[in-house]
Design a protein around this motif. Structure first.
Motif, PDB file in Angstrom:
ATOM      1  N   UNK A  67      27.237  15.683 -27.695  1.00 41.37           N
ATOM      2  CA  UNK A  67      26.185  15.835 -26.688  1.00 41.37           C
ATOM      3  C   UNK A  67      26.454  14.988 -25.447  1.00 41.37           C
TER       4      UNK A  67
ATOM      5  N   UNK B 129      26.074  12.965 -31.793  1.00 40.15           N
ATOM      6  CA  UNK B 129      25.964  11.912 -30.782  1.00 40.15           C
ATOM      7  C   UNK B 129      27.324  11.337 -30.378  1.00 40.15           C
ATOM      8  N   UNK B 130      28.289  11.337 -31.272  1.00 43.38           N
ATOM      9  CA  UNK B 130      29.577  10.728 -30.917  1.00 43.38           C
ATOM     10  C   UNK B 130      30.701  11.317 -31.763  1.00 43.38           C
TER      11      UNK B 130
ATOM     12  N   UNK C 104      32.407  10.082 -34.235  1.00 43.52           N
ATOM     13  CA  UNK C 104      32.296   9.877 -35.678  1.00 43.52           C
ATOM     14  C   UNK C 104      31.412  10.948 -36.297  1.00 43.52           C
ATOM     15  N   UNK C 105      30.328  11.248 -35.591  1.00 48.49           N
ATOM     16  CA  UNK C 105      29.391  12.240 -36.110  1.00 48.49           C
ATOM     17  C   UNK C 105      30.071  13.600 -36.202  1.00 48.49           C
TER      18      UNK C 105
ATOM     19  N   UNK D 258      32.436  13.778 -39.111  1.00 48.31           N
ATOM     20  CA  UNK D 258      31.736  13.974 -40.388  1.00 48.31           C
ATOM     21  C   UNK D 258      31.396  15.443 -40.613  1.00 48.31           C
ATOM     22  N   UNK D 259      30.930  16.115 -39.553  1.00 44.04           N
ATOM     23  CA  UNK D 259      30.592  17.534 -39.663  1.00 44.04           C
ATOM     24  C   UNK D 259      31.843  18.351 -39.987  1.00 44.04           C
TER      25      UNK D 259
ATOM     26  N   UNK E  63      34.627  17.237 -41.495  1.00 40.81           N
ATOM     27  CA  UNK E  63      35.108  16.940 -42.853  1.00 40.81           C
ATOM     28  C   UNK E  63      34.365  17.777 -43.891  1.00 40.81           C
TER      29      UNK E  63
END
Lengths: 448, 286, 304
Positions: A214, A283-284, A286-287, A290-291, A293
């Motif tokens: 975002x 948001x970043x 890392x997020x 995760x999605x 992965x």
């Protein structure tokens, strides 16, 4: 009562700090070095006196954190400087701190931030607010590892940060190129999209399997910029976006960015959770990792030239992940930098650190340990050094360097980025029904 | 509505209550199980119920420390955060005690005009949203140079801790009454002697309870530390926030979550001994 | 202080005693007035346009409030904030009271249970958020269990609990942390009042429900009111759970305020301050109304 006294004491200490900081010496060294009156040994001597350096950087990457503590700190200690690495959750926090201190009257030698890892709008903000230390970069000994000749197109990334002239106020540190990765176990090669139309076609078949970071996060801004380049109504790609805000009229900018934003708007129902009417924008990075992965999304677009190699080695990427060219011809390539703010308490130590960071040794180590691309220019290095850099790279997965180079595009001018992200927030996130031209015109007002 | 009174007043659990207790226990501690597994995982993707690759299998192969190796290394800054958390908590508790003891004594024993209003004022910090206090304080602290300093964090933590401390100490003083100090005075003790020989020893259990509770509140504060610490002062809650702010949890984040839970467990074991439920009741209840 | 001494002029000794008395309030008063009061005053001043350090000084102006309250999204955000705060406080109250009522009974393992249920009280909200992420996300444990039992075959098909508006993720974290808090407050009061009144009511033929609503509830009401006040106020001002687990724009008010503060446009900080003050006003009004209703109720109870 006791607290009142101690409060008063602290206040007194704060005002007295100005007297402790050696303001004339800090300013004299800076001015002397930048003007060429003092040589590097004077900086090194002064850096030893200062004895410490406060480096502010985005602390969201474990490998980078380990590298800072285990490689940079000892290297600085060897030069008599204690590295104080401050991990911030957003680079803007460090910029805010510098500006807040500057606004409360703290000048050269009196602030608390020595060096910031920065690029784009954060640098532009510092420059606009007059919060830069000075043009030190080309005076550093390791400036020899970089191309500064303005007649060489390749020097542009060292001379301009998102199109904003740096004038040597920041030292290039890493080079990056935006790219996307795919889990090849989930998506067949033939289905991998290479342009925005193909992405949309894919999502119509597999709704919800994509999203992007975002805005105003820079990774999100960059995706938006790429969409805008690709949908440039004149077909001139990135070219018109190299101008600054004062060179391009709001109506003209609105005309240029409207198709890209319309495209992104039409993509919304096809994004992750978009069917609900409120798509999920991570948001970043890392997020979004995760999605990716968990297979919630099929494509992961972000900065990270060696992101896949690194993600596979740390378990944050799924097995079978590989990079692919997207979007053709408009993959934004840029550099990020180390900047010294005007009120740096340890300016000399900051220069010593910035110099060390652009050494071949440090760049090779950063490539190998952190997977962050080299920020120095390999054609300026001798063969041994260039080979060392090349051999330290974790390597691309699924794409070649030639493909990456062939599809590269320059960044958007930082002053335009502010308008573009404001427009995205209004038009897409806030569902403002006003025409894009009007939203852009509003954004121009606040940007100035 | 003449029901069977024996059931209404039995001291045994009803079947519903039995299930309810189990459900709540599962709700409270159940999620820790996947958390522990995650902390030991290298790669654990949907839809696997167990990690595809464990951390131990990758341990030697990776260039950087993974999972627990990272969490327990100095690179994670977890020790720094833990030390800061304890140091801030201890300092806050000490200052809070010094400030609240005299006030609690008066509140428990004297009656004066405006007492109700004053008591209400003392509990105001509990009902003004923390976000409001934090952002407003940040502006002031930047001006004063207190932002990002240990001392700044400590005094900010006083705001939400004082109301609890003063209420708990007031309850302690109320329980003690006034007579014993008077008797000591009659017997010729000087004020200092009364304080150290009589009052403090009798107050001690209550003071310990109040101190533990204040410490607990301080170690749990996130927002004020996050706003006012500016990344320079990290505590366990802010360190964890930085790790999970994207809304995903990798092995090292799971490990850090578990470490952040540990002091709570220790405190739990201690407080169960020192703070009886009744003391809490006096703190919040009436 | 007896009424008699009030009417007479105070003797020197009495006056000294009085000064001494109030001197003991000085530290607490100073800290709260300077820090807490100072912060509140600064917040209000800034929200009214006083920020000379940004080169902004239009004090007093209601422009920032007007701009904020004039936008529809502010009201959506306010609704969202109140929704999360109210629903979770209410659920925590129900769950907590039920738990406290069960805890006064004797059962095997009670000592251990009394440790266990207090665990969330002892650890930060951020831990609760991490647990919510690992359990409730679309890639989380519940989603994986659903896939294991063949209910879904893609994480996108799982219920959207996190990262969505009016989602249960934030509420779950609040309930997880606050149920023990309310349990403790209620349980402490239950222990204090003993069971005599309940027994008396039972002997007089009252049913279980009647005993709870007519005898037990009025006695635990003060504990309930004060603990729910604290929870509600916290929930209104909470930042981390809605920030990490919320659905993005429109955010809850504390997150909105934080985003204003972090905007590259520094003048928006004043609007952020107006947001913060709005949160204070809303929570103040609601809590005062709540207290007022409770006081009226108490007075009526007292008269009966």
């Amino acid at each position: 009562m006791k607290l009142g006294i101690s409060l008063f004491g602290v206040l007194a200490m704060c005002t007295a700090q100005a007297a402790w900081a050696d303001v004339p010496a800090s300013a004299a060294l800076r001015d002397g070095f930048i003007a060429g009156k003092l040589d590097w040994s004077a900086v090194e001597a002064r850096a030893k006196e200062e004895g410490k350096v406060n480096l502010y950087y985005w602390g969201g990457d474990d490998t980078l954190n380990v590298w800072m503590d285990s490689v940079v700190a000892p290297a600085m200690a060897a030069q008599g400087i204690k590295l104080n690495p401050v991990r911030v959750t957003a680079t803007k926090d460090a910029v805010d701190l510098v500006l807040a201190e500057k606004n409360s009257g703290k000048g050269v030698g009196e602030g608390s931030v020595d060096l910031i890892w920065v690029n784009g709008d954060n640098f532009a903000t510092l420059k606009q607010q007059g919060a830069l230390y000075g043009g030190f970069a080309q005076r550093l000994p390791n400036a020899k590892n970089l191309e500064w000749d303005p007649s060489d197109q390749r020097a542009l990334l060292n001379l301009r940060d998102f199109g904003v002239e740096t004038n040597g106020t920041e030292m290039p540190w890493s080079g990056e190129e935006y790219n996307c990765s795919v889990n090849s176990k989930r998506v067949a090669d033939a289905d991998i999209p290479h342009d925005f139309d193909a992405l949309k076609a894919y999502l119509e078949k597999h709704p919800g399997k994509f999203t992007y970071v975002k805005p105003p996060h820079y990774i999100g801004n960059t995706f938006v910029e790429e969409a805008i380049y690709a949908h440039n109504p004149d077909g001139t790609g990135a070219a018109p976006f190299q101008q600054s805000l004062s060179e391009i009229k709001p109506e003209e900018l609105a005309r240029l960015i409207a198709p890209g934003l319309e495209y992104l708007k039409s993509l919304e129902p096809l994004l992750l959770n978009g069917a609900s009417g409120s798509p999920n924008y991570p948001e970043d990075n890392k997020a979004i990792d995760g999605l990716f992965l968990n297979g919630e999304i099929d494509f992961n677009c972000k900065f990270g030239l060696y992101g896949v190699a690194k993600g596979l080695s740390t378990g944050t990427y799924p097995e079978g992940a590989k990079q692919f060219v997207f979007p053709k011809n408009t993959m934004i390539k840029n550099k990020n930098y180390l900047v010294i703010p005007s009120n740096a308490p340890d300016g000399a130590a900051a220069m010593v650190l910035a110099n060390w960071m652009s050494s071949v040794e440090s760049q090779a180590s950063k490539l190998k340990e952190v997977g962050m691309p080299s920020g120095i220019d390999s054609w300026k290095l001798n063969k041994t050094d260039a080979d060392l850099i090349a051999s330290s790279s974790p390597g691309l997965v699924g794409v070649t360097q030639d493909e990456m180079d062939a599809n590269a595009a320059p960044d958007t001018n930082a002053t335009l980025v502010n308008v573009i992200k404001a427009t995205w927030l209004e038009y897409i996130e806030r569902h403002n029904p006003a025409p894009i031209a009007q939203i852009v015109a509003e954004a121009y007002k606040t940007a100035k | 509505m003449a029901r069977r009174e024996d059931i209404a007043l039995t001291s045994r659990l009803s079947p519903f209550q039995r299930i309810y207790l189990l459900l709540i226990a599962g709700f409270i501690v159940g999620p820790f199980l996947p958390l522990i597994i995650q902390s030991l995982a290298f790669r654990w993707a949907w839809p696997d119920l167990m990690p595809g690759t464990w951390w131990m299998q990758q341990r030697g192969k990776s260039a950087i420390p993974l999972a627990w190796d990272y969490v327990l290394s100095p690179y994670s800054h977890i020790w720094e955060a833990a030390i800061n958390t304890v140091a801030i908590g201890t300092t806050v508790t000490a200052i809070c005690l010094v400030i609240c003891l005299p006030a609690a004594r008066v509140l428990a024993r004297e009656r004066f005009r405006g007492k109700g209003a004053f008591e209400f004022f003392l509990s105001l910090p509990l009902i003004v949203p923390e976000a409001a206090i934090g952002m407003a304080l940040l502006m002031i602290f930047i001006r004063l140079g207190l932002a990002g300093s240990f001392f700044g964090i400590v005094i900010a933590h006083l705001i939400p801790t004082i109301p609890y401390m003063v209420r708990m100490l007031t309850a302690v003083y109320q329980g003690l009454g006034k007579d014993f100090e008077e008797q000591a005075m009659i017997l010729g003790a000087r004020p200092m002697q009364i304080l150290f020989r009589v009052t403090l020893p009798m107050l001690l259990p209550g003071v310990v309870a109040g101190a533990l509770f204040t410490f607990l509140v301080s170690t749990n504060i996130f927002l004020l530390t996050f706003f006012l610490g500016q990344g320079k002062i990290i505590t366990l809650p802010t360190l964890l926030f930085a790790k999970i702010s994207g809304g995903t949890l990798d092995a090292s984040a799971a490990g850090i979550t578990l470490v952040v839970t540990l002091p709570g467990i220790v405190l739990l074991l201690i407080t169960e001994r020192f703070i009886k439920e009744e003391a809490f009741g006096k703190g919040f209840g009436n | 202080m007896t009424p008699a001494t009030k009417t007479h002029p105070l003797t020197r000794r009495e006056r000294r005693a009085r000064i001494l008395l109030f001197a003991q309030f000085v530290p607490i008063f100073a800290v709260l007035v300077i820090l807490f009061g100072g912060a509140l005053v600064m917040a209000v001043l800034q929200s009214l346009g006083f920020a000379p350090w940004f080169g902004v000084n239009t004090f007093p102006t209601l422009d920032y409030f007007a701009a904020l309250w004039g936008s529809a999204t502010f009201w959506t955000s306010l609704g969202l904030t109140l929704y999360y705060a109210t629903v979770s406080t209410f659920l925590a109250l129900v769950l907590g009271t039920l738990l406290a009522l069960a805890l006064v009974k004797t059962f095997r393992g009670k000592t251990f249970y009394k440790y266990l249920y207090k665990l969330p009280l002892m650890i930060p909200y951020t831990v609760g958020i991490a647990l919510a992420v690992i359990m409730l996300g679309n890639g989380g444990m519940l989603s994986r269990l659903a896939a294991f039992f063949g209910v879904i075959d893609d994480p996108g098909q799982f219920l959207q609990i996190l990262k969505t508006h009016y989602g249960w993720g934030i509420i779950a974290v609040y309930i997880w942390k606050q149920t023990p808090f309310i349990t403790l407050a209620v349980y402490a009061v239950l222990l204090g009042i003993g069971r005599e009144t309940e027994e008396a009511a039972a002997i007089l033929g009252a049913g279980r429900r009647t005993i709870f609503f007519r005898v037990t509830l009025p006695q635990i009401l003060p504990g309930i009111v004060s603990s729910t006040l604290i929870c509600f106020a916290f929930n209104i001002g909470a930042f981390e759970a809605p920030f990490i687990l919320g659905g993005g724009f429109p955010d809850t008010l504390p997150v909105v305020a934080w985003r204003y503060f972090n905007d590259s446009d520094y003048t928006l900080q004043l609007r952020g301050m107006a947001t913060v003050v709005s949160i204070g006003i809303v929570s103040g009004v609601i809590l005062f109304a709540y207290l007022a209703v409770y006081r009226t109720f108490e007075r009526r109870m007292g008269r009966n």
